[in-house]
Design a protein around this motif. Structure first.
Motif, PDB file in Angstrom:
ATOM      1  N   GLN A   4       0.850  -1.181   0.000  1.00 55.21           N
ATOM      2  CA  GLN A   4       0.000   0.000   0.000  1.00 55.21           C
ATOM      3  C   GLN A   4       0.889   1.235   0.000  1.00 55.21           C
ATOM      4  N   THR A   5       0.340   2.366  -0.439  1.00 53.78           N
ATOM      5  CA  THR A   5       1.101   3.606  -0.526  1.00 53.78           C
ATOM      6  C   THR A   5       0.322   4.748   0.104  1.00 53.78           C
ATOM      7  N   ILE A   6       1.019   5.596   0.874  1.00 52.48           N
ATOM      8  CA  ILE A   6       0.442   6.863   1.320  1.00 52.48           C
ATOM      9  C   ILE A   6       1.365   7.979   0.861  1.00 52.48           C
ATOM     10  N   ARG A   7       0.795   9.175   0.662  1.00 53.20           N
ATOM     11  CA  ARG A   7       1.561  10.290   0.100  1.00 53.20           C
ATOM     12  C   ARG A   7       1.205  11.617   0.771  1.00 53.20           C
ATOM     13  N   ASN A   8       2.154  12.548   0.700  1.00 55.09           N
ATOM     14  CA  ASN A   8       1.952  13.986   0.917  1.00 55.09           C
ATOM     15  C   ASN A   8       1.125  14.366   2.137  1.00 55.09           C
ATOM     16  N   GLY A   9       1.622  14.018   3.316  1.00 57.95           N
ATOM     17  CA  GLY A   9       0.976  14.451   4.546  1.00 57.95           C
ATOM     18  C   GLY A   9      -0.233  13.653   4.979  1.00 57.95           C
ATOM     19  N   THR A  10      -0.551  12.564   4.303  1.00 54.98           N
ATOM     20  CA  THR A  10      -1.693  11.735   4.702  1.00 54.98           C
ATOM     21  C   THR A  10      -1.272  10.723   5.755  1.00 54.98           C
ATOM     22  N   SER A  11      -2.269  10.098   6.382  1.00 55.22           N
ATOM     23  CA  SER A  11      -1.986   9.058   7.367  1.00 55.22           C
ATOM     24  C   SER A  11      -2.949   7.901   7.158  1.00 55.22           C
ATOM     25  N   ILE A  12      -2.594   6.759   7.732  1.00 51.21           N
ATOM     26  CA  ILE A  12      -3.444   5.579   7.654  1.00 51.21           C
ATOM     27  C   ILE A  12      -3.252   4.771   8.926  1.00 51.21           C
ATOM     28  N   ASP A  13      -4.339   4.203   9.452  1.00 46.98           N
ATOM     29  CA  ASP A  13      -4.269   3.273  10.570  1.00 46.98           C
ATOM     30  C   ASP A  13      -4.216   1.866   9.984  1.00 46.98           C
ATOM     31  N   VAL A  14      -3.200   1.103  10.375  1.00 46.83           N
ATOM     32  CA  VAL A  14      -2.979  -0.226   9.813  1.00 46.83           C
ATOM     33  C   VAL A  14      -3.161  -1.273  10.912  1.00 46.83           C
ATOM     34  N   PRO A  15      -4.184  -2.130  10.805  1.00 48.49           N
ATOM     35  CA  PRO A  15      -4.326  -3.213  11.781  1.00 48.49           C
ATOM     36  C   PRO A  15      -3.260  -4.271  11.537  1.00 48.49           C
ATOM     37  N   ILE A  16      -2.610  -4.705  12.613  1.00 43.90           N
ATOM     38  CA  ILE A  16      -1.565  -5.723  12.526  1.00 43.90           C
ATOM     39  C   ILE A  16      -1.995  -6.898  13.394  1.00 43.90           C
ATOM     40  N   PRO A  17      -2.459  -7.995  12.796  1.00 37.58           N
ATOM     41  CA  PRO A  17      -2.863  -9.161  13.589  1.00 37.58           C
ATOM     42  C   PRO A  17      -1.656  -9.778  14.314  1.00 37.58           C
ATOM     43  N   THR A  18      -1.941 -10.497  15.378  1.00 31.90           N
ATOM     44  CA  THR A  18      -0.909 -11.177  16.151  1.00 31.90           C
ATOM     45  C   THR A  18       0.012 -11.972  15.232  1.00 31.90           C
ATOM     46  N   GLY A  19       1.311 -11.813  15.427  1.00 33.60           N
ATOM     47  CA  GLY A  19       2.299 -12.564  14.664  1.00 33.60           C
ATOM     48  C   GLY A  19       2.729 -11.932  13.361  1.00 33.60           C
ATOM     49  N   GLN A  20       2.083 -10.867  12.937  1.00 33.57           N
ATOM     50  CA  GLN A  20       2.471 -10.229  11.680  1.00 33.57           C
ATOM     51  C   GLN A  20       3.455  -9.096  11.914  1.00 33.57           C
ATOM     52  N   THR A  21       4.108  -8.686  10.843  1.00 32.51           N
ATOM     53  CA  THR A  21       5.112  -7.634  10.858  1.00 32.51           C
ATOM     54  C   THR A  21       4.716  -6.562   9.855  1.00 32.51           C
ATOM     55  N   GLY A  55       7.741  -5.197  14.350  1.00 36.00           N
ATOM     56  CA  GLY A  55       6.999  -6.370  14.796  1.00 36.00           C
ATOM     57  C   GLY A  55       7.952  -7.544  14.846  1.00 36.00           C
ATOM     58  N   ALA A  56       7.537  -8.733  14.954  1.00 36.72           N
ATOM     59  CA  ALA A  56       6.180  -9.249  14.935  1.00 36.72           C
ATOM     60  C   ALA A  56       5.471  -8.898  16.242  1.00 36.72           C
ATOM     61  N   TYR A  57       4.186  -8.619  16.136  1.00 31.07           N
ATOM     62  CA  TYR A  57       3.408  -8.179  17.271  1.00 31.07           C
ATOM     63  C   TYR A  57       2.843  -9.369  18.030  1.00 31.07           C
ATOM     64  N   ALA A  58       2.985  -9.333  19.378  1.00 34.02           N
ATOM     65  CA  ALA A  58       2.503 -10.421  20.226  1.00 34.02           C
ATOM     66  C   ALA A  58       0.985 -10.393  20.372  1.00 34.02           C
ATOM     67  N   TYR A  59       0.382  -9.220  20.193  1.00 35.66           N
ATOM     68  CA  TYR A  59      -1.065  -9.062  20.305  1.00 35.66           C
ATOM     69  C   TYR A  59      -1.562  -8.255  19.112  1.00 35.66           C
ATOM     70  N   ASP A  60      -2.845  -8.405  18.794  1.00 34.35           N
ATOM     71  CA  ASP A  60      -3.421  -7.571  17.737  1.00 34.35           C
ATOM     72  C   ASP A  60      -3.163  -6.108  18.075  1.00 34.35           C
ATOM     73  N   SER A  61      -2.689  -5.340  17.112  1.00 39.81           N
ATOM     74  CA  SER A  61      -2.346  -3.941  17.326  1.00 39.81           C
ATOM     75  C   SER A  61      -2.797  -3.120  16.134  1.00 39.81           C
ATOM     76  N   VAL A  62      -2.812  -1.806  16.308  1.00 39.31           N
ATOM     77  CA  VAL A  62      -3.048  -0.881  15.204  1.00 39.31           C
ATOM     78  C   VAL A  62      -1.930   0.152  15.276  1.00 39.31           C
ATOM     79  N   VAL A  63      -1.281   0.394  14.149  1.00 40.48           N
ATOM     80  CA  VAL A  63      -0.264   1.441  14.092  1.00 40.48           C
ATOM     81  C   VAL A  63      -0.705   2.490  13.081  1.00 40.48           C
ATOM     82  N   ARG A  64      -0.335   3.724  13.348  1.00 39.70           N
ATOM     83  CA  ARG A  64      -0.650   4.824  12.439  1.00 39.70           C
ATOM     84  C   ARG A  64       0.637   5.243  11.741  1.00 39.70           C
TER      85      ARG A  64
END
Length: 92
Positions: A4-21, A55-64
């Motif tokens: 995925q791509t974000i550009r020019n001052g935008t943001s996105i919240d990305v859900p990261i399930p347990t065990g993913q990076t 990551g990898a994340y031990a618990y479901d997380s969301v990063v911005r």
């Protein structure tokens, strides 16, 4: 794995399930990554001008991910650990 791509001052919240990076694969400009849900809420993981893995994340997380102005950030989520668990269960 879809990039995925974000550009020019935008943001996105990305859900990261347990065990993913989360992996930042290409950067033009700078970005900031902050945990918004899960262990370490409010923790800034990176302010960078280069790629990296988080990551990898031990618990479901969301990063911005926030891209600075005049920047382009490409990222994806890895499912490597999940695949490993599936293989181990098939072998036992």
């Amino acid at each position: 794995m879809t990039t995925q791509t974000i550009r020019n001052g935008t943001s996105i919240d990305v859900p990261i399930p347990t065990g993913q990076t989360l992996k930042v694969v290409a950067v033009t400009g700078t970005y900031t990554i902050t945990v918004t849900r899960g262990t370490g809420i409010g923790t800034a993981l990176a302010t960078a001008a280069t790629g990296g893995s988080y990551g990898a994340y031990a618990y479901d997380s969301v990063v911005r991910i926030v891209a600075s102005s005049a920047s382009e950030i490409d990222f994806d989520r890895s499912e490597e650990r999940r695949v490993g668990k599936e293989c181990r269960s098939r072998w036992s």
